[in-house]
Design an enzyme around this catalytic site. Structure first.
Site, PDB file in Angstrom:
ATOM      1  N   HIS A  57       1.052  -1.371   0.016  1.00 33.01           N
ATOM      2  CA  HIS A  57       0.155   0.047   0.178  1.00 33.01           C
ATOM      3  C   HIS A  57       0.947   1.294  -0.017  1.00 33.01           C
ATOM      4  CE1 HIS A  57      -3.918  -2.182   2.142  1.00 33.01           C
ATOM      5  NE2 HIS A  57      -3.225  -2.908   1.060  1.00 33.01           N
ATOM      6  N   GLU A  59       1.043   3.759   2.007  1.00 34.21           N
ATOM      7  CA  GLU A  59       1.428   4.014   3.044  1.00 34.21           C
ATOM      8  C   GLU A  59       2.504   3.338   3.759  1.00 34.21           C
ATOM      9  OE1 GLU A  59      -2.952   5.068   2.956  1.00 34.21           O
ATOM     10  OE2 GLU A  59      -1.728   3.482   2.338  1.00 34.21           O
ATOM     11  N   CYS A  87      -6.130   2.009   6.025  1.00 34.29           N
ATOM     12  CA  CYS A  87      -6.581   0.601   6.125  1.00 34.29           C
ATOM     13  C   CYS A  87      -6.035   0.508   7.414  1.00 34.29           C
ATOM     14  CB  CYS A  87      -6.535  -0.367   5.078  1.00 34.29           C
ATOM     15  SG  CYS A  87      -4.621  -1.099   5.234  1.00 34.29           S
ATOM     16  N   CYS A  90      -2.396  -0.358   7.532  1.00 32.09           N
ATOM     17  CA  CYS A  90      -1.472   0.698   7.566  1.00 32.09           C
ATOM     18  C   CYS A  90      -1.607   1.719   8.655  1.00 32.09           C
ATOM     19  CB  CYS A  90      -1.804   1.699   6.185  1.00 32.09           C
ATOM     20  SG  CYS A  90      -1.413   0.732   4.527  1.00 32.09           S
TER      21      CYS A  90
END
Length: 166
Positions: A57, A59, A87, A90
């Site tokens: 991801h 992040e 999420c 993260c």
């Protein structure tokens, strides 16, 4: 909680640019900026498809790079800007890094046709942590929706493996 500033908007626009690039390159449209001492330290886009890595991801990639560049795991003097609400994975990584301020644009609820519903949000996860970051959501929401236009199905969620009822 501090109000978003023009500087916050500038960094968020950089994150939104990364989200657009991510979509153009075939990944889910997420982008992140991590700042340090008032400057962009890391500018990152989503890499799940590109890297064939479910943990890539934007992040997560940005946090890894920020730690590498600063040669430490403590990012308590940084701010993270994300094009969408982080999420749980993260969020946990953000909290582990001690980032004191999290700014994001879209709430998951802004994209019900893309995201499955979640009962736990970043602000709720923060309440369960011993490190309390400031969480600011909704910055430049109207602009952040653009990379998601035309997407009909989640790119990473296989419907038959997820319940649709709430």
């Amino acid at each position: 909680m501090t109000s978003p500033t023009a500087r916050d908007e500038q960094f968020m626009r950089l994150a939104l640019d990364q989200a657009e690039l991510s979509r153009e390159q075939g990944d889910f449209p997420f982008g992140v900026v991590i700042t340090w001492r008032g400057r962009a330290l890391v500018i990152q886009q989503n890499g799940e498809t590109r890297d064939a890595d479910i943990t890539a991801h934007a992040e997560m990639l940005a946090l890894r790079e920020a730690c590498r560049r600063l040669a430490r795991r403590d990012l308590s003097d940084c701010t993270i800007y994300s094009s969408c609400e982080p999420c749980p994975m993260c969020s946990a990584a953000i909290f582990q890094s001690n980032i004191p301020r999290v700014v994001f644009s879209l709430f998951r609820d802004d994209l019900p046709h893309i995201f499955r519903k979640r009962k736990i949000r970043i602000a709720q996860l923060a309440e369960d942590w011993d490190y309390r970051p400031e969480v600011v959501g909704g910055l430049l929401r109207d602009e952040a929706v653009q990379p998601f236009e035309g997407l009909k199905l989640p790119l990473r969620v296989v419907p038959q493996h997820h319940r649709t009822e709430v």
